[in-house]
Design a protein around this motif. Sequence first.
Motif, PDB file in Angstrom:
ATOM      1  N   GLU A 173       0.834  -1.196   0.000  1.00 18.73           N
ATOM      2  CA  GLU A 173       0.000   0.000   0.000  1.00 18.73           C
ATOM      3  C   GLU A 173       0.879   1.261   0.000  1.00 18.73           C
ATOM      4  O   GLU A 173       0.589   2.238  -0.710  1.00 18.73           O
ATOM      5  N   ILE A 176       2.265   1.901  -3.460  1.00 18.86           N
ATOM      6  CA  ILE A 176       1.235   2.437  -4.356  1.00 18.86           C
ATOM      7  C   ILE A 176       1.014   3.924  -4.056  1.00 18.86           C
ATOM      8  O   ILE A 176       0.918   4.753  -4.967  1.00 18.86           O
ATOM      9  N   GLU A 177       1.008   4.267  -2.777  1.00 19.89           N
ATOM     10  CA  GLU A 177       0.810   5.659  -2.380  1.00 19.89           C
ATOM     11  C   GLU A 177       1.986   6.531  -2.816  1.00 19.89           C
ATOM     12  O   GLU A 177       1.811   7.646  -3.298  1.00 19.89           O
ATOM     13  N   GLY A 180       2.295   6.062  -7.028  1.00 16.31           N
ATOM     14  CA  GLY A 180       1.048   6.207  -7.786  1.00 16.31           C
ATOM     15  C   GLY A 180       0.726   4.954  -8.582  1.00 16.31           C
ATOM     16  O   GLY A 180       1.615   4.355  -9.199  1.00 16.31           O
ATOM     17  N   ALA A 181      -0.552   4.553  -8.569  1.00 14.50           N
ATOM     18  CA  ALA A 181      -0.971   3.303  -9.219  1.00 14.50           C
ATOM     19  C   ALA A 181      -0.662   3.314 -10.710  1.00 14.50           C
ATOM     20  O   ALA A 181      -0.371   2.267 -11.305  1.00 14.50           O
ATOM     21  N   GLU A 182      -0.663   4.496 -11.338  1.00 18.27           N
ATOM     22  CA  GLU A 182      -0.451   4.548 -12.793  1.00 18.27           C
ATOM     23  C   GLU A 182       0.990   4.202 -13.179  1.00 18.27           C
ATOM     24  O   GLU A 182       1.259   3.906 -14.336  1.00 18.27           O
ATOM     25  N   LEU A 212      -6.757  -5.408  -2.611  1.00 23.36           N
ATOM     26  CA  LEU A 212      -6.050  -4.119  -2.550  1.00 23.36           C
ATOM     27  C   LEU A 212      -5.731  -3.598  -3.957  1.00 23.36           C
ATOM     28  O   LEU A 212      -5.981  -2.424  -4.275  1.00 23.36           O
ATOM     29  N   THR A 213      -5.177  -4.462  -4.807  1.00 28.59           N
ATOM     30  CA  THR A 213      -4.761  -4.003  -6.139  1.00 28.59           C
ATOM     31  C   THR A 213      -5.970  -3.726  -7.031  1.00 28.59           C
ATOM     32  O   THR A 213      -5.934  -2.823  -7.863  1.00 28.59           O
ATOM     33  N   ARG A 215      -8.736  -2.438  -6.195  1.00 29.03           N
ATOM     34  CA  ARG A 215      -9.239  -1.094  -5.877  1.00 29.03           C
ATOM     35  C   ARG A 215      -8.484  -0.022  -6.655  1.00 29.03           C
ATOM     36  O   ARG A 215      -9.026   1.033  -6.959  1.00 29.03           O
ATOM     37  N   CYS A 216      -7.203  -0.260  -6.965  1.00 35.32           N
ATOM     38  CA  CYS A 216      -6.395   0.737  -7.680  1.00 35.32           C
ATOM     39  C   CYS A 216      -6.248   0.376  -9.156  1.00 35.32           C
ATOM     40  O   CYS A 216      -5.497   1.031  -9.880  1.00 35.32           O
ATOM     41  N   GLY A 217      -6.889  -0.689  -9.601  1.00 37.09           N
ATOM     42  CA  GLY A 217      -6.801  -1.083 -11.008  1.00 37.09           C
ATOM     43  C   GLY A 217      -5.443  -1.633 -11.419  1.00 37.09           C
ATOM     44  O   GLY A 217      -5.039  -1.513 -12.571  1.00 37.09           O
ATOM     45  N   ILE A 218      -4.718  -2.254 -10.478  1.00 37.51           N
ATOM     46  CA  ILE A 218      -3.395  -2.835 -10.796  1.00 37.51           C
ATOM     47  C   ILE A 218      -3.538  -4.345 -10.976  1.00 37.51           C
ATOM     48  O   ILE A 218      -4.036  -5.036 -10.087  1.00 37.51           O
TER      49      ILE A 218
END
Length: 466
Positions: A173, A176-177, A180-182, A212-213, A215-218
């Motif tokens: 997490e 990712i923070e 950034g997920a992108e 978890l992933t 939710r962020c589209g990973i």
Amino acid sequence: MSDLPVVPRRRSWAEPWKVKVVEPVRMTTREHREAAMREAGWNTFLLRSEDVYIDLLTDSGTGAMSDSQWAGMMLGDEAYAGSRNFYNLWEAMTAHYGFKYLVPTHQGRGAENILSKALIKPGDFVPGNMYFTTTRLHQELAGGTFVDVIVPEAHDPRSELPFKGNIDLGALEAVIERVGAERIPYVCLHATVNMAGGQPVSLENARAVRELTARCGIPVYMDATRAVENAYFIQQREPGQGHKRVAEILLEFCALTDGCTMSGKKDPLVNIGGWLAMNDEKVYEEASNLVVVYEGLHTYGGMAGRDMEAMARGIGESVQDDHIRARIGQVEYLGAKLMEWGVPIVRPVGGHAVYLDARAIYPHIPQDQFPAQMLAAQLYLDSGLRAMERGIVSAGRDAATGDHHYPKLELVRLTIPRRVYTQAHMDVTAESVAAVYAERDGTPGLRMVHEPKYLRFFQARFEPLD
Ligand SMILES: *Cc1c(COP(=O)(O)O)cnc(C)c1O
């Protein structure tokens, strides 16, 4: 006095196969081995296999095929395009791993190259549960940076956590923070984790990573080289999973990911081959186009038709509970012996290998004098046993600073090939380790005298320090 036999309380298991063909191995003298080691630059990768008695260098491509697999070799359809064996392999993959699309490659690293090129852009980050040598290299060559998000216990050879391969959700997490997920094309989930000692990932952890992933589209791509072994550990250790067959657990685990890379040389019981699998049609299109450039047409990817047939059959055999219990049972047998004799090893014992803790065995050798490299050499000198360094040499150098990576784990891996050695070979192995351990105090370190640029552990050369 009764002459009834004593029935032991604990019943032994034995291999669910019998030997049909034998391959003689050579017994050598200490003198012979000393000369061979010098010639090999104190690197067990550079020994000739002829000079080795028990070869535990790797479980990669060293397994024994079954009579059914050998029979399948005769059914190779060597057409350039659309070989029937390709479709058999695809069917076996989908039946047991559950993914929609298959892209064949010559071995695991071919699949890693294609996946990295298809998904990673320069400047991206790829979080994963501990690095693997070839996996990280391909991620870096594609412009990505690997970020380790394994649970901290994985770096502690004494921690008895049952799922030491798990991803640390907090660490993931945080990455990712931070970036950034992108900038995260996918999370790389190893199951089991080779570099942590063949440690498994729980179904619960994979599910949490998925949530978890998602939710962020990973996406999540698995390194599935030993996913069957991972499924066995889930069956044995995870609460509420003991009643399922390994094959069921494997499908359930894979369903929490978007695809995987595979080295056919591990779980799938063949000597060469690999593949990439996925559910996303766009990724499939890109990968099956790239494979034409680097491996071969998308219906053979560097494998002969007969190789694909052997792998299709090997996959079916690899998910049988009897097979996997005997395979991991042999590793556990060796581990239990060494623990009984007080030799420091990574605990709990993993799926494919017993890892000796070279840092604990040679506390007097500093890490930059390659204690694990030396331990592997000493085992060979003692008995002709070949093992592999998994420490500072394997970890390579930091691309930015040029200094060594200093991994917390400095290990020697005794890797058990599938269906090849008997319990008697395991006894000889354990006794050789015990003998080298008894002589540990006077053993010197090594100096590196030749260092290749990539994956140096394969070809580096050393000399003993006085
Ligand atoms: C062996 C292995 C690979 C690479 O596979 P090759 O077939 O040797 O190229 C990748 N990941 C893991 C975990 C492996 O053990």
